[in-house]
Design a protein around this motif. Sequence first.
Motif, PDB file in Angstrom:
ATOM      1  N   SER A  23       3.638  19.638  -7.578  1.00 24.65           N
ATOM      2  CA  SER A  23       5.017  20.062  -7.839  1.00 24.65           C
ATOM      3  C   SER A  23       5.373  21.320  -7.060  1.00 24.65           C
ATOM      4  N   PHE A  24       4.388  22.100  -6.682  1.00 28.55           N
ATOM      5  CA  PHE A  24       4.615  23.307  -5.890  1.00 28.55           C
ATOM      6  C   PHE A  24       4.428  23.059  -4.391  1.00 28.55           C
ATOM      7  N   LEU A  25       3.533  22.135  -4.034  1.00 34.55           N
ATOM      8  CA  LEU A  25       3.044  22.056  -2.660  1.00 34.55           C
ATOM      9  C   LEU A  25       3.472  20.813  -1.890  1.00 34.55           C
ATOM     10  N   VAL A  26       3.930  19.792  -2.571  1.00 33.96           N
ATOM     11  CA  VAL A  26       4.297  18.545  -1.897  1.00 33.96           C
ATOM     12  C   VAL A  26       5.702  18.145  -2.356  1.00 33.96           C
ATOM     13  N   PRO A  27       6.719  18.390  -1.537  1.00 33.18           N
ATOM     14  CA  PRO A  27       8.089  18.033  -1.925  1.00 33.18           C
ATOM     15  C   PRO A  27       8.255  16.519  -2.087  1.00 33.18           C
ATOM     16  N   ASP A  28       9.249  16.137  -2.897  1.00 28.90           N
ATOM     17  CA  ASP A  28       9.584  14.719  -2.994  1.00 28.90           C
ATOM     18  C   ASP A  28       9.943  14.191  -1.612  1.00 28.90           C
ATOM     19  N   ASP A  29       9.542  12.952  -1.339  1.00 33.05           N
ATOM     20  CA  ASP A  29       9.702  12.399   0.007  1.00 33.05           C
ATOM     21  C   ASP A  29      10.127  10.948  -0.094  1.00 33.05           C
ATOM     22  N   ASP A  30      11.297  10.640   0.408  1.00 29.88           N
ATOM     23  CA  ASP A  30      11.851   9.300   0.285  1.00 29.88           C
ATOM     24  C   ASP A  30      10.978   8.245   0.960  1.00 29.88           C
ATOM     25  N   ALA A  31      10.493   8.527   2.163  1.00 31.32           N
ATOM     26  CA  ALA A  31       9.717   7.533   2.904  1.00 31.32           C
ATOM     27  C   ALA A  31       8.383   7.239   2.224  1.00 31.32           C
ATOM     28  N   LEU A  32       7.747   8.265   1.708  1.00 34.00           N
ATOM     29  CA  LEU A  32       6.471   8.061   1.031  1.00 34.00           C
ATOM     30  C   LEU A  32       6.669   7.321  -0.295  1.00 34.00           C
ATOM     31  N   ALA A  33       7.726   7.665  -1.017  1.00 34.87           N
ATOM     32  CA  ALA A  33       8.031   6.957  -2.257  1.00 34.87           C
ATOM     33  C   ALA A  33       8.354   5.487  -1.970  1.00 34.87           C
ATOM     34  N   TYR A  34       9.070   5.241  -0.880  1.00 36.46           N
ATOM     35  CA  TYR A  34       9.388   3.874  -0.470  1.00 36.46           C
ATOM     36  C   TYR A  34       8.105   3.098  -0.189  1.00 36.46           C
ATOM     37  N   ALA A  35       7.167   3.724   0.521  1.00 35.28           N
ATOM     38  CA  ALA A  35       5.901   3.058   0.851  1.00 35.28           C
ATOM     39  C   ALA A  35       5.117   2.721  -0.410  1.00 35.28           C
ATOM     40  N   GLN A  36       5.103   3.634  -1.365  1.00 37.94           N
ATOM     41  CA  GLN A  36       4.374   3.380  -2.619  1.00 37.94           C
ATOM     42  C   GLN A  36       5.010   2.222  -3.380  1.00 37.94           C
ATOM     43  N   LYS A  37       6.351   2.216  -3.462  1.00 34.84           N
ATOM     44  CA  LYS A  37       7.040   1.154  -4.206  1.00 34.84           C
ATOM     45  C   LYS A  37       6.889  -0.191  -3.509  1.00 34.84           C
ATOM     46  N   ALA A  38       7.063  -0.211  -2.199  1.00 35.04           N
ATOM     47  CA  ALA A  38       6.933  -1.469  -1.464  1.00 35.04           C
ATOM     48  C   ALA A  38       5.528  -2.041  -1.599  1.00 35.04           C
ATOM     49  N   SER A  39       4.533  -1.178  -1.580  1.00 35.16           N
ATOM     50  CA  SER A  39       3.151  -1.640  -1.743  1.00 35.16           C
ATOM     51  C   SER A  39       2.945  -2.232  -3.128  1.00 35.16           C
ATOM     52  N   ALA A  40       3.463  -1.564  -4.155  1.00 37.96           N
ATOM     53  CA  ALA A  40       3.334  -2.074  -5.521  1.00 37.96           C
ATOM     54  C   ALA A  40       4.112  -3.376  -5.698  1.00 37.96           C
ATOM     55  N   ASP A  41       5.334  -3.440  -5.151  1.00 39.99           N
ATOM     56  CA  ASP A  41       6.161  -4.640  -5.287  1.00 39.99           C
ATOM     57  C   ASP A  41       5.525  -5.851  -4.609  1.00 39.99           C
ATOM     58  N   ASN A  42       4.717  -5.598  -3.591  1.00 43.48           N
ATOM     59  CA  ASN A  42       4.033  -6.687  -2.883  1.00 43.48           C
ATOM     60  C   ASN A  42       2.611  -6.919  -3.391  1.00 43.48           C
ATOM     61  N   ASN A  43       2.299  -6.304  -4.523  1.00 40.97           N
ATOM     62  CA  ASN A  43       1.014  -6.511  -5.204  1.00 40.97           C
ATOM     63  C   ASN A  43      -0.186  -6.105  -4.361  1.00 40.97           C
ATOM     64  N   LEU A  44      -0.011  -5.091  -3.522  1.00 35.77           N
ATOM     65  CA  LEU A  44      -1.171  -4.539  -2.821  1.00 35.77           C
ATOM     66  C   LEU A  44      -2.025  -3.762  -3.822  1.00 35.77           C
ATOM     67  N   PRO A  45      -3.334  -3.763  -3.650  1.00 38.30           N
ATOM     68  CA  PRO A  45      -4.177  -3.017  -4.596  1.00 38.30           C
ATOM     69  C   PRO A  45      -3.837  -1.534  -4.586  1.00 38.30           C
ATOM     70  N   ALA A  46      -3.903  -0.915  -5.757  1.00 39.52           N
ATOM     71  CA  ALA A  46      -3.513   0.495  -5.912  1.00 39.52           C
ATOM     72  C   ALA A  46      -4.683   1.405  -5.533  1.00 39.52           C
ATOM     73  N   ILE A  47      -5.073   1.338  -4.264  1.00 43.50           N
ATOM     74  CA  ILE A  47      -6.250   2.086  -3.814  1.00 43.50           C
ATOM     75  C   ILE A  47      -5.944   3.019  -2.653  1.00 43.50           C
ATOM     76  N   ALA A  48      -4.646   3.255  -2.394  1.00 48.71           N
ATOM     77  CA  ALA A  48      -4.297   4.201  -1.333  1.00 48.71           C
ATOM     78  C   ALA A  48      -4.707   5.609  -1.744  1.00 48.71           C
ATOM     79  N   VAL A  49      -4.781   6.499  -0.773  1.00 51.69           N
ATOM     80  CA  VAL A  49      -5.082   7.892  -1.087  1.00 51.69           C
ATOM     81  C   VAL A  49      -4.008   8.442  -2.008  1.00 51.69           C
ATOM     82  N   SER A  50      -4.349   9.491  -2.742  1.00 53.13           N
ATOM     83  CA  SER A  50      -3.377  10.132  -3.616  1.00 53.13           C
ATOM     84  C   SER A  50      -2.399  10.964  -2.794  1.00 53.13           C
ATOM     85  N   VAL A  51      -1.368  11.464  -3.469  1.00 55.16           N
ATOM     86  CA  VAL A  51      -0.394  12.338  -2.803  1.00 55.16           C
ATOM     87  C   VAL A  51      -1.100  13.554  -2.201  1.00 55.16           C
TER      88      VAL A  51
END
Length: 221
Positions: free
Chosen positions: A17-45
């Motif tokens: 919350s202090f060090l990584v601002p909200d980011d539209d492109a990264l949030a889009y990538a996370q949602k698109a990956s989840a919507d396409n049922n990719l395994p939830a194994i990407a690196v953390s924020v």
Amino acid sequence: MDSAEDQWIRSDVYHNSFLVPDDDALAYAQKASADNNLPAIAVSVAQGKYLNLLARSIGAKNVLEVGTLGGYSTIWLARALPEDGKLISLELSPKHAEVARGNIAYAGLNNKVEIIVGPAAESIKKLQPEPPFDFIFIDADKSGNLTYFLEAKRLVKKGGVIIVDNVVRQGRVADLSFSGPYVDGVRRFLEHLKTDKDVDATTIATVGEKGWDGFTYIIRL
């Protein structure tokens, strides 16, 4: 009393919350990956930001990623590169590669990223970069870690950095009563590093929203 995992997640969220601002492109990538049922194994924020900072700190211009998944870490790494920088990412699954390409395009990084589809153990052996890679991130099937590392050592410049992810695996790697293809793959990789005079390395354990794991940081001598 919160579980250890709850505390790790809370700590990650707090620091982010202090060090990584909200980011539209990264949030889009996370949602698109989840919507396409990719395994939830990407690196953390936090891990994605860490990779970005590492690549920037060494002035990386040419990067190799082994394991694309949905392109989340790819975006973090590609953003670390200068305008004429290049990232090659190796991905086994055509579906994952398709999702990743969409995410990378949304992030405006098509000009910096090339995804090669096919078994990484085969694709990586065909690479002949000139100049060599500055930075290599290995985050694919752990049973292939030693193969990927040996090729990465060939492909990275002297003084370049190789990061191998998921090398602690909830402490199972160090629990010799436990065996499995991924854990055994990490052990073979570590056994090789013990006598490899071409590199210097250390493993850093991590806890956070992805649980208890860690990465090995390697410098090519």
